[in-house]
Design an enzyme around this catalytic site. Structure first.
Site, PDB file in Angstrom:
ATOM      1  N   SER A   1     -11.701  -5.847  -7.353  1.00 38.51           N
ATOM      2  CA  SER A   1     -12.262  -4.519  -7.568  1.00 38.51           C
ATOM      3  C   SER A   1     -12.771  -4.290  -8.986  1.00 38.51           C
ATOM      4  CB  SER A   1     -11.222  -3.456  -7.237  1.00 38.51           C
ATOM      5  OG  SER A   1     -10.135  -3.558  -8.129  1.00 38.51           O
TER       6      SER A   1
ATOM      7  N   LYS B   1      -8.052   0.246 -12.791  1.00 34.56           N
ATOM      8  CA  LYS B   1      -9.363   0.827 -12.512  1.00 34.56           C
ATOM      9  C   LYS B   1      -9.911   1.397 -13.827  1.00 34.56           C
ATOM     10  CE  LYS B   1      -9.307   0.410  -7.948  1.00 34.56           C
ATOM     11  NZ  LYS B   1      -8.689  -0.903  -7.949  1.00 34.56           N
TER      12      LYS B   1
END
Lengths: 185, 170
Positions: free
Chosen positions: A45, A89
């Site tokens: 990701s 993230k």
């Protein structure tokens, strides 16, 4: 020296040594929780910032504790869907920001706009084609942020700081990200 | 012993003491005062000596061992960071776990608590800012579970798990 005295001496030595070990353990805990810690990141990701294989990074705890983590920072946070799982993230927006994001870039171009509520942040992975982030679980409360990633220590070929802006993705390489085929140049 | 080495020794001891105290309060248990009336009568029961509030606030034991596996259940009183302001800590009771349906007051809706979240409510619903205003909170915001009241001495007791009377969790 009598037997009792010998025993007393041994017990005192043992207590001193174990106290030293306990002090060391407490020092490590305080440093890890309040100053700086290491973490292993993996997964698709955050391509191209972090590659698929395990990477060891340093995270600092001071900015998240003082509310100084801001847009563009790579952070490690507890997943809102499983408090025992930690995800890495990038913060895209802070409270009050208006975020326009593409719902499902692999299949369509439709976008949605949302305003980040008070006390929350919007996080997204750099690889929006393969990232489970705020587009799926919504804005996360600031209290879930654990630390800000600022330095990569392994692999040594990529030793260095983690910037605030994601590295730009060449549109011609889009296909590689979708199918997780990425090798660091 | 010169005064400089004495001061140095005092500094070393207090530093060590601080490190150990911080580790114990992070990993095992700590004592916190309960402010406000949102958990009356469990904490801070109503009485008329409001001027002595600072001294008569209940002080409770918060255990941190539950944070290793996050196994909470209905009726646990927990300390958590407020989702609206991460610097504030609040104490409320868990009245809903993931998968439960909670009926929203004054409406016909029912909300299903998502995975990894819980519904918290104060025992004094009239004076409590809780999940009825800010919705279910992620379990990751929880910072400890309250087990005992430690102060004032006449109120030393273990906290029971009270099942919710309303909210219709089914």
């Amino acid at each position: 020296m009598s037997l009792f005295q010998q025993w007393a001496f041994i017990v005192k030595e043992a207590l001193d040594k174990s106290f030293l070990v306990a002090k060391f353990f407490c020092g490590v805990h305080v440093a890890n929780t309040y100053l700086c810690s290491t973490a292993l990141v993996q997964g698709p990701s955050m391509l191209p910032t972090f590659s698929l294989t395990n990477e060891l990074v340093l995270l600092e705890r001071i900015s998240t504790r003082n509310g100084k983590a801001g847009t563009g920072d790579v952070v490690i946070l507890q997943s809102p869907e499983n408090p025992r799982k930690f995800v890495t993230k990038r913060i895209i927006g802070m409270e009050g920001d208006k975020i326009t994001y593409v719902l499902d870039p692999k299949n369509s171009d439709s976008t949605e706009t949302v305003i980040v509520p008070k006390g929350h942040v919007w996080v997204q992975g750099d690889n929006i084609y393969n990232s489970y982030d705020s587009r799926n679980f919504g804005p996360v409360p600031y209290g879930l942020l654990q630390g800000k990633v600022f330095w990569r220590i392994w692999p040594t070929s990529a030793f260095g700081s983690i910037g605030r802006r994601p590295e730009t993705v060449d549109p011609a390489l889009k296909v590689r990200y979708i199918f997780n085929v990425y090798r660091r140049a | 012993m010169t005064s400089a080495s004495f001061i140095w020794n005092v500094c070393k001891s207090s530093f060590t003491f601080g490190l150990i105290g911080l580790t114990v309060s992070d990993r095992f248990a700590s004592v916190v005062p309960v402010r406000g009336l949102s958990m009356s009568p469990t904490f801070n029961p109503p009485n008329n000596s409001s001027s002595f509030r600072l001294f008569t606030d209940d002080h409770v034991l918060v255990e941190k061992r539950c944070l290793t596996d996050y196994k909470f259940s209905h009726g646990d009183v927990v300390v958590f960071c407020s989702p609206r302001n991460y610097k504030e800590r609040q104490i409320k009771r868990i009245t809903g776990m993931p998968g439960d349906w909670i009926s929203v007051p004054f409406s016909y809706d029912a909300v299903k608590i998502p995975e990894g979240h819980c519904w918290v409510e104060g025992d004094n619903p009239a004076d409590s800012l809780d999940s009825r205003s800010f919705g279910p909170i992620p379990l990751g915001l929880i910072r400890g579970r309250v087990t005992h009241i430690l102060w004032p001495p006449q109120r030393v007791q273990k906290i029971d798990k009270k099942l919710p009377r309303s909210g219709l969790s089914f």
